[in-house]
Write an enzyme that holds these catalytic residues in place. Structure first.
Site, PDB file in Angstrom:
ATOM      1  N   ARG A   1       0.828  -1.234   0.000  1.00  0.00           N
ATOM      2  CA  ARG A   1       0.000   0.000   0.000  1.00  0.00           C
ATOM      3  C   ARG A   1       0.853   1.271   0.000  1.00  0.00           C
ATOM      4  NH1 ARG A   1      -3.291  -2.958   3.664  1.00  0.00           N
ATOM      5  NH2 ARG A   1      -5.033  -3.856   2.519  1.00  0.00           N
TER       6      ARG A   1
ATOM      7  N   LYS B   1       3.539  11.457 -10.958  1.00  0.00           N
ATOM      8  CA  LYS B   1       2.701  10.603 -11.810  1.00  0.00           C
ATOM      9  C   LYS B   1       3.443   9.301 -12.058  1.00  0.00           C
ATOM     10  CE  LYS B   1      -0.231  13.716 -14.468  1.00  0.00           C
ATOM     11  NZ  LYS B   1      -0.576  14.175 -15.823  1.00  0.00           N
TER      12      LYS B   1
ATOM     13  N   GLU C   1      10.283  17.901 -24.551  1.00  0.00           N
ATOM     14  CA  GLU C   1       9.601  18.312 -23.303  1.00  0.00           C
ATOM     15  C   GLU C   1      10.172  19.653 -22.815  1.00  0.00           C
ATOM     16  OE1 GLU C   1       6.954  16.744 -22.207  1.00  0.00           O
ATOM     17  OE2 GLU C   1       7.125  14.605 -22.652  1.00  0.00           O
TER      18      GLU C   1
ATOM     19  N   LYS D   1       8.165  22.893 -13.619  1.00  0.00           N
ATOM     20  CA  LYS D   1       7.322  21.736 -13.279  1.00  0.00           C
ATOM     21  C   LYS D   1       6.980  21.754 -11.795  1.00  0.00           C
ATOM     22  CE  LYS D   1       5.901  17.179 -13.878  1.00  0.00           C
ATOM     23  NZ  LYS D   1       5.881  15.958 -14.650  1.00  0.00           N
TER      24      LYS D   1
ATOM     25  N   GLU E   1      -3.882  17.422 -10.797  1.00  0.00           N
ATOM     26  CA  GLU E   1      -4.499  17.804 -12.070  1.00  0.00           C
ATOM     27  C   GLU E   1      -5.992  18.051 -11.908  1.00  0.00           C
ATOM     28  OE1 GLU E   1      -2.351  15.839 -15.322  1.00  0.00           O
ATOM     29  OE2 GLU E   1      -4.282  15.693 -16.331  1.00  0.00           O
TER      30      GLU E   1
ATOM     31  N   ARG F   1      -2.124  21.908 -13.994  1.00  0.00           N
ATOM     32  CA  ARG F   1      -1.191  20.824 -14.356  1.00  0.00           C
ATOM     33  C   ARG F   1      -1.492  20.260 -15.744  1.00  0.00           C
ATOM     34  NH1 ARG F   1       1.468  16.022 -10.660  1.00  0.00           N
ATOM     35  NH2 ARG F   1       2.680  15.155 -12.376  1.00  0.00           N
TER      36      ARG F   1
ATOM     37  N   ASN G   1       0.240  18.755 -20.448  1.00  0.00           N
ATOM     38  CA  ASN G   1      -0.144  17.776 -21.471  1.00  0.00           C
ATOM     39  C   ASN G   1      -0.140  18.374 -22.874  1.00  0.00           C
ATOM     40  OD1 ASN G   1      -0.520  15.844 -19.493  1.00  0.00           O
ATOM     41  ND2 ASN G   1      -2.655  16.411 -19.175  1.00  0.00           N
TER      42      ASN G   1
ATOM     43  N   HIS H   1       0.390  16.288 -25.961  1.00  0.00           N
ATOM     44  CA  HIS H   1       0.277  14.883 -25.580  1.00  0.00           C
ATOM     45  C   HIS H   1      -1.007  14.219 -26.089  1.00  0.00           C
ATOM     46  CE1 HIS H   1       3.687  15.938 -23.158  1.00  0.00           C
ATOM     47  NE2 HIS H   1       3.779  14.742 -22.638  1.00  0.00           N
TER      48      HIS H   1
ATOM     49  N   HIS I   1       0.184  11.120 -27.774  1.00  0.00           N
ATOM     50  CA  HIS I   1      -0.064   9.752 -27.286  1.00  0.00           C
ATOM     51  C   HIS I   1      -0.711   8.902 -28.374  1.00  0.00           C
ATOM     52  CE1 HIS I   1       0.056  10.618 -22.655  1.00  0.00           C
ATOM     53  NE2 HIS I   1       1.247  10.526 -23.189  1.00  0.00           N
TER      54      HIS I   1
ATOM     55  N   HIS J   1       8.800   8.710 -27.108  1.00  0.00           N
ATOM     56  CA  HIS J   1       7.744   9.539 -26.513  1.00  0.00           C
ATOM     57  C   HIS J   1       7.939  11.024 -26.866  1.00  0.00           C
ATOM     58  CE1 HIS J   1       4.806  10.931 -23.581  1.00  0.00           C
ATOM     59  NE2 HIS J   1       5.719  11.766 -23.099  1.00  0.00           N
TER      60      HIS J   1
END
Ligand code: NAD
Ligand code: GLY
Length: 385
Positions: A128, A150, A192, A241, A251, A256, A260, A263, A267, A280
């Site tokens: 956990r 993330k 990026e 960042k 987000e 935030r 993206n 992206h 993606h 990427h």
């Protein structure tokens, strides 16, 4: 200063009880153990790395951790995006059990964004949740994936569809590891870097434009002053960042979401091309180029600024068009993007260089038209590179 051995710049990520520090500098793997000891309660650790990074830096990291009193185990995954999978994750849970990793121990993610996301999700879920130390070794991971918490894995249906927010206890980015990074990976990381300038910092964008060709060259070939300037650029990206994550950790406010940019389309391109075909960062470059064209119609971005973005990406040796991919496939892939709501992708659009807006819905017809008209023009520029 930053490129002198073991000098580091400390960048705080301010998140209340989950606050931590990004340590950025040269030779920092030697101090990974001491830094981790200060940030982690227990003394067991599992260093997760990949088949490229482990032979280069695994022992250096392990030696530093052992010298600081950790009992160290190692797990090595195959390099590449395919390792962000449920099968690989299950194997790592077994490694963690074999390592005797207890709740006070930690996972050290030594590698690029693939290792960081995968080992980060392992840390988020094993027992956990155990502590995570991010030790990024790619430019992309230093400026982006190691910061902000993330973590996750891919599903066959799409990228990063399973994951968790799990902030690291610290980030240790040793710039010296960039020495061995393949040139193409370095260029992908620059995508990026360009993103930060485009969404948030017009001055950074201008700095990147002013750098010229050396910026896209491998770290190992750079002169000392160029390394120093790149180190400052990396630090600036981390600051941006950190600032954004501190303002919207999970987000929720839209802040935030600005990260993206490029992206949504990126993606889809990455997935339709087949994971591993495009890096990427390359897919994000394509996404930003098309996104800039979209923004000239939808968000008032001056066309000359869209041209500057495309020009900078091309100048860095990055692709700016989706070569040979069908619109229908890309559009279908966008429906399973995490940012889609009721099958409508939400776009981050630039209003001007340095300022972006999140959550934009673009009419279907406009989207398709921009793709069909603009992608073929950009494709031509791709080929003329
Ligand atoms: P990567 O982790 O696949 O690393 C790129 C390649 O470089 C790999 O082959 C790796 O083995 C090799 N490598 C890494 N460091 C090296 C070094 N110092 N010397 C030699 N080889 C080295 O790719 P990446 O570009 O670092 O990360 C991409 C991943 O990051 C994607 O899965 C993306 O979804 C994820 N990502 C996550 C976030 C986030 O916020 N969590 C943000 C951006 C990207
Ligand atoms: N890379 C996107 C984010 O961290 O939010």
């Amino acid at each position: 200063m930053l490129i002198a051995s073991r000098m580091s710049k400390l960048i705080p990520v301010r998140l209340g009880s989950r606050s931590y520090t990004i340590h950025l500098g040269v030779g920092l793997l030697e101090t990974l153990g001491a830094l981790s000891r200060a940030g982690v309660r227990g003394r067991t650790c599992l260093v997760v790395s990949d088949g490229h990074v482990a032979p280069l830096y695994g022992e250096r990291a392990a030696a530093s951790l052992r010298a600081a009193g950790f009992t160290v185990s190692a797990a090595v995954v195959p390099p590449g995006e395919m390792s962000k999978s449920s099968a690989q994750l299950l194997a790592l849970y077994d490694d963690a059990v074999r390592a005797g990793l207890d709740r006070a121990g930690c996972i050290v993610a030594l590698g690029g964004g693939v290792v960081g996301d995968l080992a980060g999700f392992l840390a988020a879920t094993y027992l956990r949740g155990v502590a995570l130390v991010q030790a990024p070794t790619t430019l992309l991971a230093m400026v982006d994936s190691s910061v902000g918490g993330k973590t996750g894995i891919n599903l066959p249906a799409g990228k990063n569809l399973v994951g968790a927010f799990h902030q690291p206890a610290l980030v240790v980015a040793d710039l010296e590891t960039l020495q061995t990074l393949p040139a193409r990976e370095g260029r992908a990381g620059l995508a990026e870097v360009v993103k930060y300038g485009a969404i948030r910092d017009a001055q950074l964008f201008q700095t990147l434009e002013a750098c010229g060709g050396w910026l896209a060259q491998p770290w190992g070939t750079l002169a000392a002053d160029e390394r120093g300037r790149l180190a400052e650029i990396i630090a600036r990206c981390c600051e941006i960042k950190a600032d954004i994550v501190a303002g919207d950790e999970q987000e929720q406010s839209g802040l935030r979401t600005l990260l993206n940019f490029g992206h949504t389309f990126g993606h889809a391109v990455e997935q339709v091309a087949g994971y591993g075909t495009l890096l990427h960062g390359e897919a994000v470059a394509i996404g930003m180029a098309l996104g800039a064209r979209l923004a000239t119609r939808q968000a008032g971005l001056p066309p000359a600024e869209a041209d500057r973005l495309v020009g900078l990406l091309r100048g860095l040796g990055l692709p700016v068009a989706a070569q040979g991919l069908a619109w229908a496939d890309l559009r279908a892939a966008m429906n399973v993007d995490k940012k889609a709501q009721e099958r409508a992708p939400r776009w981050v659009l630039l209003r001007q260089l340095g300022a972006a807006v999140a959550g934009c819905v673009v009419p279907e017809a406009d989207l398709e038209e921009v793709f069909r008209n603009e992608n073929s023009k950009l494709e031509f520029r791709n080929k003329s590179q």
